[in-house]
Every structure is written in C-alpha cells, then in structure tokens.
Motif scaffolding. Sequence first.
Motif, PDB file in Angstrom:
ATOM      1  N   PHE A  68      -7.373  -2.961   7.223  1.00 49.25           N
ATOM      2  CA  PHE A  68      -6.644  -1.771   6.773  1.00 49.25           C
ATOM      3  C   PHE A  68      -7.240  -0.553   7.461  1.00 49.25           C
ATOM      4  O   PHE A  68      -8.467  -0.408   7.544  1.00 49.25           O
ATOM      5  CB  PHE A  68      -6.722  -1.623   5.254  1.00 49.25           C
ATOM      6  CG  PHE A  68      -5.947  -2.685   4.514  1.00 49.25           C
ATOM      7  CD1 PHE A  68      -4.562  -2.653   4.464  1.00 49.25           C
ATOM      8  CD2 PHE A  68      -6.615  -3.724   3.889  1.00 49.25           C
ATOM      9  CE1 PHE A  68      -3.846  -3.643   3.798  1.00 49.25           C
ATOM     10  CE2 PHE A  68      -5.911  -4.719   3.208  1.00 49.25           C
ATOM     11  CZ  PHE A  68      -4.522  -4.672   3.164  1.00 49.25           C
ATOM     12  N   PRO A  98       0.810  -1.223   0.000  1.00 52.65           N
ATOM     13  CA  PRO A  98       0.000   0.000   0.000  1.00 52.65           C
ATOM     14  C   PRO A  98       0.843   1.272   0.000  1.00 52.65           C
ATOM     15  O   PRO A  98       2.049   1.247   0.282  1.00 52.65           O
ATOM     16  CB  PRO A  98      -0.789  -0.123   1.305  1.00 52.65           C
ATOM     17  CG  PRO A  98       0.104  -0.920   2.197  1.00 52.65           C
ATOM     18  CD  PRO A  98       0.838  -1.880   1.312  1.00 52.65           C
ATOM     19  N   LYS A  99       0.177   2.386  -0.284  1.00 51.11           N
ATOM     20  CA  LYS A  99       0.798   3.705  -0.167  1.00 51.11           C
ATOM     21  C   LYS A  99       0.439   4.360   1.161  1.00 51.11           C
ATOM     22  O   LYS A  99       1.251   5.081   1.743  1.00 51.11           O
ATOM     23  CB  LYS A  99       0.335   4.604  -1.314  1.00 51.11           C
ATOM     24  CG  LYS A  99       0.817   4.169  -2.691  1.00 51.11           C
ATOM     25  CD  LYS A  99       0.310   5.118  -3.768  1.00 51.11           C
ATOM     26  CE  LYS A  99       0.773   4.693  -5.150  1.00 51.11           C
ATOM     27  NZ  LYS A  99       0.246   5.587  -6.214  1.00 51.11           N
ATOM     28  N   ASP A 100      -0.783   4.138   1.633  1.00 49.96           N
ATOM     29  CA  ASP A 100      -1.289   4.843   2.804  1.00 49.96           C
ATOM     30  C   ASP A 100      -1.553   3.945   4.000  1.00 49.96           C
ATOM     31  O   ASP A 100      -1.937   4.427   5.064  1.00 49.96           O
ATOM     32  CB  ASP A 100      -2.590   5.578   2.441  1.00 49.96           C
ATOM     33  CG  ASP A 100      -2.393   6.574   1.311  1.00 49.96           C
ATOM     34  OD1 ASP A 100      -1.357   7.245   1.300  1.00 49.96           O
ATOM     35  OD2 ASP A 100      -3.286   6.666   0.438  1.00 49.96           O
ATOM     36  N   ASN A 101      -1.399   2.639   3.845  1.00 55.86           N
ATOM     37  CA  ASN A 101      -1.608   1.698   4.930  1.00 55.86           C
ATOM     38  C   ASN A 101      -0.309   0.971   5.273  1.00 55.86           C
ATOM     39  O   ASN A 101       0.712   1.152   4.605  1.00 55.86           O
ATOM     40  CB  ASN A 101      -2.694   0.687   4.547  1.00 55.86           C
ATOM     41  CG  ASN A 101      -4.092   1.262   4.650  1.00 55.86           C
ATOM     42  OD1 ASN A 101      -4.679   1.325   5.723  1.00 55.86           O
ATOM     43  ND2 ASN A 101      -4.639   1.728   3.516  1.00 55.86           N
ATOM     44  N   ARG A 145      -6.782   2.792   6.805  1.00 49.37           N
ATOM     45  CA  ARG A 145      -7.003   4.039   6.069  1.00 49.37           C
ATOM     46  C   ARG A 145      -7.622   3.773   4.701  1.00 49.37           C
ATOM     47  O   ARG A 145      -7.403   2.714   4.114  1.00 49.37           O
ATOM     48  CB  ARG A 145      -5.685   4.792   5.888  1.00 49.37           C
ATOM     49  CG  ARG A 145      -5.029   5.208   7.187  1.00 49.37           C
ATOM     50  CD  ARG A 145      -3.677   5.874   6.945  1.00 49.37           C
ATOM     51  NE  ARG A 145      -3.040   6.236   8.192  1.00 49.37           N
ATOM     52  CZ  ARG A 145      -2.287   5.418   8.922  1.00 49.37           C
ATOM     53  NH1 ARG A 145      -2.100   4.175   8.507  1.00 49.37           N
ATOM     54  NH2 ARG A 145      -1.733   5.830  10.050  1.00 49.37           N
ATOM     55  N   GLU A 146      -8.362   4.755   4.226  1.00 50.29           N
ATOM     56  CA  GLU A 146      -8.955   4.650   2.900  1.00 50.29           C
ATOM     57  C   GLU A 146      -7.853   4.594   1.845  1.00 50.29           C
ATOM     58  O   GLU A 146      -6.884   5.345   1.899  1.00 50.29           O
ATOM     59  CB  GLU A 146      -9.859   5.853   2.646  1.00 50.29           C
ATOM     60  CG  GLU A 146     -10.692   5.730   1.388  1.00 50.29           C
ATOM     61  CD  GLU A 146     -11.717   6.844   1.263  1.00 50.29           C
ATOM     62  OE1 GLU A 146     -12.861   6.558   0.867  1.00 50.29           O
ATOM     63  OE2 GLU A 146     -11.373   8.003   1.577  1.00 50.29           O
ATOM     64  N   GLU A 147      -7.999   3.696   0.885  1.00 52.26           N
ATOM     65  CA  GLU A 147      -7.015   3.578  -0.202  1.00 52.26           C
ATOM     66  C   GLU A 147      -7.642   2.802  -1.360  1.00 52.26           C
ATOM     67  O   GLU A 147      -8.131   1.699  -1.185  1.00 52.26           O
ATOM     68  CB  GLU A 147      -5.744   2.879   0.280  1.00 52.26           C
ATOM     69  CG  GLU A 147      -4.657   2.847  -0.761  1.00 52.26           C
ATOM     70  CD  GLU A 147      -3.294   2.422  -0.205  1.00 52.26           C
ATOM     71  OE1 GLU A 147      -2.395   2.144  -1.008  1.00 52.26           O
ATOM     72  OE2 GLU A 147      -3.139   2.378   1.050  1.00 52.26           O
ATOM     73  N   GLU A 191       2.298  -1.900   5.351  1.00 49.42           N
ATOM     74  CA  GLU A 191       2.672  -3.032   4.505  1.00 49.42           C
ATOM     75  C   GLU A 191       2.958  -4.251   5.375  1.00 49.42           C
ATOM     76  O   GLU A 191       3.521  -4.138   6.471  1.00 49.42           O
ATOM     77  CB  GLU A 191       3.917  -2.671   3.684  1.00 49.42           C
ATOM     78  CG  GLU A 191       4.366  -3.773   2.740  1.00 49.42           C
ATOM     79  CD  GLU A 191       5.542  -3.345   1.867  1.00 49.42           C
ATOM     80  OE1 GLU A 191       6.051  -4.180   1.108  1.00 49.42           O
ATOM     81  OE2 GLU A 191       5.949  -2.173   1.955  1.00 49.42           O
ATOM     82  N   LEU A 196      -5.340  -0.741  -3.921  1.00 43.06           N
ATOM     83  CA  LEU A 196      -4.220  -1.195  -3.092  1.00 43.06           C
ATOM     84  C   LEU A 196      -3.746  -2.548  -3.638  1.00 43.06           C
ATOM     85  O   LEU A 196      -4.491  -3.523  -3.617  1.00 43.06           O
ATOM     86  CB  LEU A 196      -4.689  -1.321  -1.643  1.00 43.06           C
ATOM     87  CG  LEU A 196      -3.666  -1.511  -0.542  1.00 43.06           C
ATOM     88  CD1 LEU A 196      -4.297  -1.200   0.818  1.00 43.06           C
ATOM     89  CD2 LEU A 196      -3.083  -2.911  -0.510  1.00 43.06           C
ATOM     90  N   ASN A 226      -9.821  -2.397  -2.440  1.00 40.44           N
ATOM     91  CA  ASN A 226     -10.248  -1.002  -2.359  1.00 40.44           C
ATOM     92  C   ASN A 226     -10.840  -0.758  -0.977  1.00 40.44           C
ATOM     93  O   ASN A 226     -11.844  -1.374  -0.609  1.00 40.44           O
ATOM     94  CB  ASN A 226     -11.285  -0.704  -3.440  1.00 40.44           C
ATOM     95  CG  ASN A 226     -10.715  -0.911  -4.836  1.00 40.44           C
ATOM     96  OD1 ASN A 226     -10.050  -0.040  -5.378  1.00 40.44           O
ATOM     97  ND2 ASN A 226     -10.958  -2.083  -5.416  1.00 40.44           N
TER      98      ASN A 226
END
Length: 259
Positions: A177, A156-159, A179-181, A161, A184, A199
């Motif tokens: 997860f 992920p970028k925002d969660n 955070r919204e992402e 790994e 992913l 998602n």
Amino acid sequence: MKINKSLATGSLAFLLGATLLAGCGKKETAEEQPASGPAAAPAATPIDPATAASVSGTVKFDGAAPKAAKIDMSQDANCSGSNTAENVVVSGGHLENVFIYVKEGLGSRTFAVPTDAVTLTQSGCKYKPHVLGVMVGQTIKIVNGDPTTHNIHPTPKDNREWNESQAPQAAPLEKTFAREEILLPVKCNQHPWMRMVVNVVKSPFYAVSGPDGKFEIKGLPPGDYTIAFVHEKLGEQDQKVTLAAKDSKTVDVTFKPGT
C-alpha cells in the motif's frame, strides 16, 4: 548533359555541413534534457540506539464483555474454523486487537521500509491476524491455507482498491500500500463473514494489543508524542507522553462499551 563540377562540389559540402550541424543539435538537446528516472527514496533519519526509549502498557475494557457474534459458515463445507466473530475480543478485562501507533511527534523523520514481508493467512475461513500493521511500501504476503478459494478485496479510502482470487495451495500474493491509512478494511467476496483491517503507517512505531491487552513500542527517539489507540468498533483514544533518553513509560487506556 554536362554537370557543373563547382556546383556539385558546393552542394555536397553544404549537405555534409547541415548533417553535422543537425547531429550536434540533437546531441545538445539530449544533454540538456536527460531522461528522468524514479525519484530516490529519502534517506532514513538515524536514531541513536543509546538514547532510544520505549512505551508499553495494557489496553483494558471496562464493563461486561459483549457476547461474540456467531458466524454461519454453512455455505462452504470446506470452512471448518471457529464460528465466532472477532470484532470485540475481551478476556479478563483486557481488550485484544487494538492498533497502537505514534500519531504525532516524529516530525519530518523518515524511516526505511522493512525488507521483510508481513504475512496475512487465510485459515479456517478467517483472516489471521484480524488486525495487521504494516509500513507504507512494505510487502504483505497473503497465504491461502484453506482447501477452498478465497477472494481478497481491500476497500481503502486513500489507497488503490484491488480484488483478486486465490485458489487452494496457490502461490502467495504479494501486495503493498502506497499511502498511510488506518483501519483499511479487507473482505472476502466468497465468504462474507471474512473481514479484517490493515493499518498502514509511515514509521515502525506501532503495535497490536494481544489477548492480555499488552503492547510495547520500542526504539523511539526522545521527544513528545501522541500515541493513538484505535479499535475498529470502539473508536480511538489518544494519549500524550514525553520520553527522555533511555526512558521507559507505561501508558494504559480503558475502552468502554459503545465508546
């Protein structure tokens, strides 16, 4: 040696008084600074079911359907699934695996996290489903249905790994997860062709287009919304829609090769 009784009695009284004062001081400090616990989740914003509306439609594909890429599974004799990729799946002019969700319009509304888990299965050395929707904090139950070890690795970028192996017939992994992402990526380090997308959204208003391209999002409160249609290879399209009480609107979109 003689002990001065008056001095001893005074010293004892002083020590007792100091101890009581210290004890009172500690109690007051504890009361003034209570231990902090976890913050309570915000209450879900109620939606009147008598006014709930819905959006449905079809995701279409305009143009020649791309030829499905072939997958080489020969490195693992235990992999016996379909050897075609699922990046762009078109059938009869309909596009599968498009993630559709309410991108704007819900304002500050909050929603309870579902207690039911969503299941991600590894079968035939593929992830099923290929596109998954889940709410923030909702449990994803990951199952290994193959006679071989898999290695589940979200990037992920925002969660956060993580990277975890799962043996055949092992207990399901349960993950969330925070955070919204959107889109992913998830891969298997053991089988490099195994890829899918999760998602993560803040509301329950989402869907994934089926083989016939159809989708439906129900239970929306009346309002003005932006509906996003997201495909891992073909990008995103947004559509505006206004829903009145008990309304039912149809929103169709069309993707083209290379869009």
